[in-house]
Design an enzyme around this catalytic site. Structure first.
Site, PDB file in Angstrom:
ATOM      1  N   THR A 286     150.048 -55.373  63.417  1.00  0.00           N
ATOM      2  CA  THR A 286     148.754 -55.367  62.744  1.00  0.00           C
ATOM      3  C   THR A 286     147.821 -54.340  63.352  1.00  0.00           C
ATOM      4  OG1 THR A 286     147.650 -56.928  64.223  1.00  0.00           O
ATOM      5  CG2 THR A 286     148.966 -57.854  62.428  1.00  0.00           C
ATOM      6  N   ASP A 287     146.791 -53.974  62.604  1.00  0.00           N
ATOM      7  CA  ASP A 287     145.620 -53.371  63.218  1.00  0.00           C
ATOM      8  C   ASP A 287     144.881 -54.523  63.896  1.00  0.00           C
ATOM      9  OD1 ASP A 287     143.604 -51.600  63.955  1.00  0.00           O
ATOM     10  OD2 ASP A 287     143.656 -50.564  62.032  1.00  0.00           O
ATOM     11  N   ASN A 288     143.881 -54.218  64.682  1.00  0.00           N
ATOM     12  CA  ASN A 288     143.230 -55.228  65.511  1.00  0.00           C
ATOM     13  C   ASN A 288     142.346 -56.144  64.666  1.00  0.00           C
ATOM     14  OD1 ASN A 288     142.506 -56.618  67.746  1.00  0.00           O
ATOM     15  ND2 ASN A 288     141.539 -54.907  68.813  1.00  0.00           N
ATOM     16  N   GLY A 289     142.881 -57.313  64.312  1.00  0.00           N
ATOM     17  CA  GLY A 289     142.132 -58.256  63.497  1.00  0.00           C
ATOM     18  C   GLY A 289     142.461 -58.194  62.026  1.00  0.00           C
TER      19      GLY A 289
END
Length: 759
Positions: A286-289
């Site tokens: 994932t990207d962060n969040g």
């Protein structure tokens, strides 16, 4: 996002890391008396997954066979997968990891090694793309990997290959242009150099942001609504090309939804398009969040959650198991992809140093940054041959805040060194650039060699700047913008009343040159009033030396635009914003957000007509065309030949040959571009770039250039995506190949017919 300064990464910088047994693994050479070989044998017996004679897949399975379920779960979280010596991550506690699992670490990487001092500030990737130079891209990858490794990072979150759909997007400077072939090819070269450029110091790459992450506004609460054909032919194609050339360790899924489903829990995108169709063998992170679920994400093909554990924390995974929403086999499969990628990229067998070095810059790295700033700069206009500067005993006015290292209202040469955090000029740069070579300093020093005098004005007072310009024989005025993550551009004009400043300077001095330091395309309403225009992008730490060499002719311009510059906002493929295409709409058609939870619907209704293909299809003349860039010399094209045949494997191959001659008086480099126009029945908007080649030529020299257009290549040069049959096919009919120096300057062309078939 700011990946490298999570709590976990801050923690590791303050702890004395106990390196795992893997650091003792030997070279693998069989020498009976060697202590290193004996240690390697011992390690392989204790940890058979450290046996380098086995394949990455075999080693990954051996490790997983020796792991508990909770140890397997550790690989589904980036922090716990990297920090193998720790067990506590935020509020989550894991069991200790199996023996010999190495410590690894990642950080942001498209613009250089992020968030740490003592590293090289390279020009932004947009400038890298403007060089059209695969060799230089590999040199940057090699330099960047060396710096990363010595800073104790062996995985970079990059390169980014999102297509530049609209010039409004804040992260365009982080990307590699508007064309899938150019973007994917350079990314593939970059990935290979990161992994293989420095023996013993491999750095893995995570390509991002998959998919449709083409604006920052509402990126977490918007849906990029893209038809199936456009998804395949435009937005996923650079990922496919980068995967074919570079074989990245990971792919990062983006914040946005695609066609109503979040990218990180979208089975059509992850399991379907990426893993099955493209054949990606690494892991999806994932990207962060950007993760929103546990079971839906794992079922869709997500393998790892970035930063601290949340949705892939053990308690959430156990709950999904108990509910029958996921299986243990799926957890193992995700862990397998992560482990196998780390092994395949050398991370298990090449331990990071025990301590990060404070300063990892070298003269060789600085030379790469200078070369990229030179090759990435594009000469857009040169009326009356105002360039190169040949003044003697004259006065040159330099105007604008970004020319100097002395800040004016917080703006200086550092502002445009590389992309700032948050798209905010008051924020630090993503890659630290505390003391770049300012254009004012470098130009002053170079002018002195010609006995010229330089006068300077910071441009904060337009009338005063005009008076300064009037005192000079030539004026160089700097225009800039500020763009970066989190915010799209508020305007496509240069920032801080820059148009008025340029017009005032041009009105006071008819020998005016504009140097643009922007993250992407901007409007140039003053173009007819100035003699010279240079696009330097965000040119990195060596910006002044590069510009001085180019303007005074010690270095020739070779850059070509990787994006189209429009004449007006109305000419854009996404139309005059705000509208349904950009930034998208809510219920009732409004472009203004009133409900914080509502999903903005972004209509990619331009379809395949992205970048130069839009301008071709709509018969719109751009301000500066894709692939365009002037030189101090001239090039001529001749003797085009095309031969087509089918290979023994059934691939359609056309060999395109032509001559390029330097007809001018200066040595230079030309980027020859080959475009293919498909039959009218294909539904393709105009031509597509299918090959490019860079040649260095001395005055009078001719080179014969040969390229092969191969239907089996990952860029699918002859094919279109058939949304009905869900397959690529080669349309039958008349094809045309065109060759030249830009998408709008193609003096050579040839047509021929091909029978249609699936491939």
């Amino acid at each position: 996002m700011i990946h490298a300064i999570s709590k976990v990464h801050r923690l590791r910088s303050t702890l004395a890391i106990v390196l795992p047994l893997a650091i003792l693994v030997g070279t693998g050479v069989t020498v009976a008396a060697s202590p290193e070989s004996a240690q390697a044998d011992s390690t392989s017996k204790a940890c058979p997954w450290m046996n380098k004679s086995k394949s990455p897949g075999q080693r990954a399975n051996l490790l997983l066979d020796a792991s508990t379920l909770e140890q397997q779960m550790r690989w589904l979280n980036e922090a716990s997968a990297n920090e193998t010596n720790l067990t506590v991550f935020g509020s989550t506690t894991y069991p200790a990891q199996v023996a010999c699992a190495p410590f690894t670490a990642d950080t942001d990487g498209p613009m250089g090694i992020a968030y740490t001092p003592g590293v090289t500030a390279f020009p932004i990737p947009m400038a890298q793309a403007a060089s059209w130079d695969e060799r230089l891209t590999r040199a940057k990858g090699k330099a960047e990997a060396d710096e990363a490794f010595r800073k104790r990072y062996d995985q970079l979150l990059g390169p980014a290959v999102d297509i530049v759909r609209s010039p409004w997007a804040g992260r365009n400077g982080e990307y590699l242009g508007e064309d899938p072939l150019l973007s994917g090819t350079l990314a593939g070269d970059w990935i290979n150099a990161l992994r293989n450029g420095n023996p013993g110091e491999p750095v893995a790459a995570v390509v991002k942001h998959y998919l449709g992450n083409n604006q920052e506004i509402d990126r977490s609460t918007s849906s990029s609504n893209i038809d199936d054909r456009t998804l395949h032919e435009v937005y996923s194609l650079p990922f496919a090309i980068a995967n074919s050339i570079g074989h990245p360790a990971g792919v990062m899924c983006s914040y946005n939804q695609v066609n109503g489903k979040y990218a990180c829990e979208n089975p059509e995108l992850l399991n379907g398009l990426l893993k099955k169709e493209i054949g990606f063998k690494g892991f999806v992170v994932t990207d962060n969040g950007s993760q929103h679920s546990t079971a839906a994400s794992l079922n869709a093909g997500l393998d790892q959650e970035l930063s601290l554990p949340k949705y892939f924390a053990p308690d959430k995974l156990h709950a999904a198991l108990d509910a029958g929403e996921i299986t243990k086999a799926q957890i193992r499969a995700a862990a397998f992809r992560v482990i196998r990628a780390k092994i395949a990229n050398g991370l298990f067998d090449n331990p990071l140093p025990a301590v990060a070095q404070d300063n990892v810059r070298t003269d060789a790295h600085d030379a790469v940054a200078l070369k990229m700033a030179e090759e990435g700069s594009v000469l857009l206009q040169n009326r009356n041959q105002i360039l190169p500067l040949t003044l003697r005993n004259k006065t040159i006015a330099i105007i604008g805040p970004t020319a100097s290292n002395t800040p004016t209202a917080g703006v200086s040469a550092s502002t445009v060194c590389t992309s700032p955090l948050y798209g905010d000029p008051s924020a630090p740069n993503a890659v630290q650039c505390p003391n770049p070579v300012a254009p004012l300093d470098a130009l002053t020093a170079r002018a002195a060699r010609n006995h010229d005098t330089v006068i300077y004005d910071d441009g904060s007072d337009v009338k005063r700047a005009a008076r300064t310009a009037a005192q000079a024989d030539t004026a160089i005025v700097f225009g800039y913008n500020v763009a970066g993550e989190y915010f799209d551009l508020p305007s496509l004009n240069v920032a801080n009343n820059g148009d008025a400043l340029i017009e005032a300077v041009a009105g006071a001095n008819r020998h005016t040159i504009v140097d643009l330091e922007t993250a992407g395309p901007v409007l140039t309403p003053w173009a007819d009033k100035v003699q010279g225009i240079v696009e330097s992008w965000y040119p990195g730490e060596a910006q002044g030396d590069a510009l001085a060499g180019l303007l005074f002719g010690n270095v020739n311009f070779t850059g070509k635009l990787p994006v189209t510059f429009p004449k007006s906002i109305a000419d854009l493929p996404t139309g005059a914003a705000p509208n349904a295409q950009y930034p998208g709409t809510f219920a009732g058609g409004s472009t203004t957000r009133t409900d914080p939870e509502a999903i903005r619907q972004v209509a990619y209704s331009e379809g395949l007509k992205v970048g130069y293909k839009w301008y071709d299809a709509q018969h719109i003349a751009p301000q500066f065309a894709f692939g365009f860039g002037l030189s101090y010399t001239k090039f001529a094209y001749s003797r085009l030949a095309v031969s087509t045949h089918y290979s023994s494997s059934g691939a359609l191959r056309s060999t395109v040959s032509f001559n390029v001659t330097n007809t001018g008086r200066s040595a230079g480099a030309e980027v020859s571009q080959v475009y293919l126009t498909l039959p009218g029945t294909s539904g393709e908007p105009g031509k597509r770039l299918v090959s490019f080649k860079r040649q260095k030529l001395t005055p009078g020299e001719t080179q014969r250039v040969r390229v092969v257009i191969d239907s089996s290549s990952s860029n699918r040069p002859f094919s279109v995506w058939d949304s009905d049959t869900k397959a690529w096919r080669i349309p039958g009919g008349k094809y045309a190949v065109s060759v030249g120096s830009s998408s709008r300057d193609l003096p050579l062309s040839r047509t021929w017919r091909i029978g249609g078939h699936s491939k």
